[in-house]
Design a protein around this motif. Structure first.
Motif, PDB file in Angstrom:
ATOM      1  N   PRO A 183      15.897  67.423  36.147  1.00  0.00           N
ATOM      2  CA  PRO A 183      15.941  68.594  35.582  1.00  0.00           C
ATOM      3  C   PRO A 183      17.702  68.413  34.575  1.00  0.00           C
ATOM      4  N   CYS A 193      26.838  66.672  39.041  1.00  0.00           N
ATOM      5  CA  CYS A 193      27.195  65.415  39.988  1.00  0.00           C
ATOM      6  C   CYS A 193      27.701  64.348  39.004  1.00  0.00           C
ATOM      7  N   CYS A 247      21.603  64.789  43.094  1.00  0.00           N
ATOM      8  CA  CYS A 247      21.644  67.174  43.830  1.00  0.00           C
ATOM      9  C   CYS A 247      20.788  67.049  43.463  1.00  0.00           C
ATOM     10  N   HIS A 248      19.946  66.302  42.411  1.00  0.00           N
ATOM     11  CA  HIS A 248      18.603  67.816  42.222  1.00  0.00           C
ATOM     12  C   HIS A 248      17.536  67.033  41.568  1.00  0.00           C
ATOM     13  N   GLY A 249      17.999  65.351  41.570  1.00  0.00           N
ATOM     14  CA  GLY A 249      16.800  63.878  41.149  1.00  0.00           C
ATOM     15  C   GLY A 249      17.091  63.869  39.944  1.00  0.00           C
ATOM     16  N   LEU A 272      24.323  69.298  35.953  1.00  0.00           N
ATOM     17  CA  LEU A 272      25.541  69.922  36.786  1.00  0.00           C
ATOM     18  C   LEU A 272      27.085  69.497  36.862  1.00  0.00           C
TER      19      LEU A 272
HETATM   20  S1  FES Z   1      23.984  67.640  38.921  1.00  0.00           S
HETATM   21 FE1  FES Z   1      22.683  66.181  38.808  1.00  0.00          FE
HETATM   22  S2  FES Z   1      20.562  66.565  39.029  1.00  0.00           S
HETATM   23 FE2  FES Z   1      21.908  68.496  38.738  1.00  0.00          FE
END
Ligand code: FES
Length: 220
Positions: free
Chosen positions: A175, A145, A160-162, A143
């Motif tokens: 992801p 980051c 953000c989401h690993g 997304l």
């Molecule tokens: S924006 Fe990097 S894992 Fe979601």
């Protein structure tokens, strides 16, 4: 009738007050001053001015003058501001963006591995391997980051989401659907690395990688 009732004897003064006998030859006592009584001031006279005559008014106090100046100044400033905004409407608008092209030094300035010194300024990392140098655009492909470089783990980790990426920006956990993009690089006439972020090389999921194309790296 007795004649004494018609004529006063000599030496007596006729007065309404009780009579006081004064011996003959003494000067008459000074009359007491009449008691002072409050006298009302005469009523102010109102003089009607003739019609058509000039009416004189008292000059304004300085506080009023100052207040009036401030109010007029504020009104004038507002009008000037509105006028400038009106003029601005007719001027072309341009958005100043930083140039996508810049130089980051010579290949010899970089050791093997990942260099993060341009992350804050250009959002890039420079990776040098045994046979090439390339520039990774520091944007997570999930997304968007900005991942962190974890030198102790030799990987990029997105906060953000690993999502995790190896030192060449290839995803292996989380992801993120594909590796991070690489920027166009070339050596200019002075031997400096020139980067262009407007030209990115990607490796879309399930498709062929663009990482080996000319411009995606500098051979060493
Ligand atoms: S924006 Fe990097 S894992 Fe979601």
């Amino acid at each position: 009738m007795d004649s004494k009732t018609d004529q006063e004897p000599a030496g007596k003064v006729a007065s309404a007050s009780p009579e006081v006998e004064t011996p003959a030859g003494t000067p008459p006592a000074a009359k007491p001053a009449p008691p002072k009584t409050a006298v009302a001031a005469p009523a102010a006279r109102v003089v009607a001015k003739p019609v058509g005559s000039l009416v004189e008014s008292a000059p304004d106090p300085p506080v009023n003058k100052m207040r009036r100046r401030i109010v007029w100044s504020a009104i004038a400033a507002s009008l000037v501001a509105y006028f400038l905004m009106f003029l601005r409407f007719f001027l072309p608008r341009s958005i100043l963006e930083p140039s996508s092209t810049f130089r980051i030094g010579a290949p010899g300035d970089y050791a093997l591995g990942v260099d993060t010194k341009w992350q804050q300024q250009y959002r890039i990392w420079v990776t040098r391997t045994s046979d090439r140098l390339f520039v990774i655009y520091a944007r997570c492909t999930h997304l968007g980051c900005t991942p962190d470089w974890k030198a102790s783990e030799n990987k990029f980790k997105c906060p953000c989401h690993g999502s995790g990426y190896d030192s060449e920006g290839v995803n292996f956990e989380g992801p993120a659907p594909r590796p991070m993009d690489r920027a166009y690089v070339e050596l200019d006439a002075e031997g400096q690395i020139r980067v262009d972020l407007a030209r990115l090389y990607a490796w879309p999921k399930g498709e062929e990688s663009k990482f080996d194309e000319k411009g995606a790296y500098i051979p060493l």
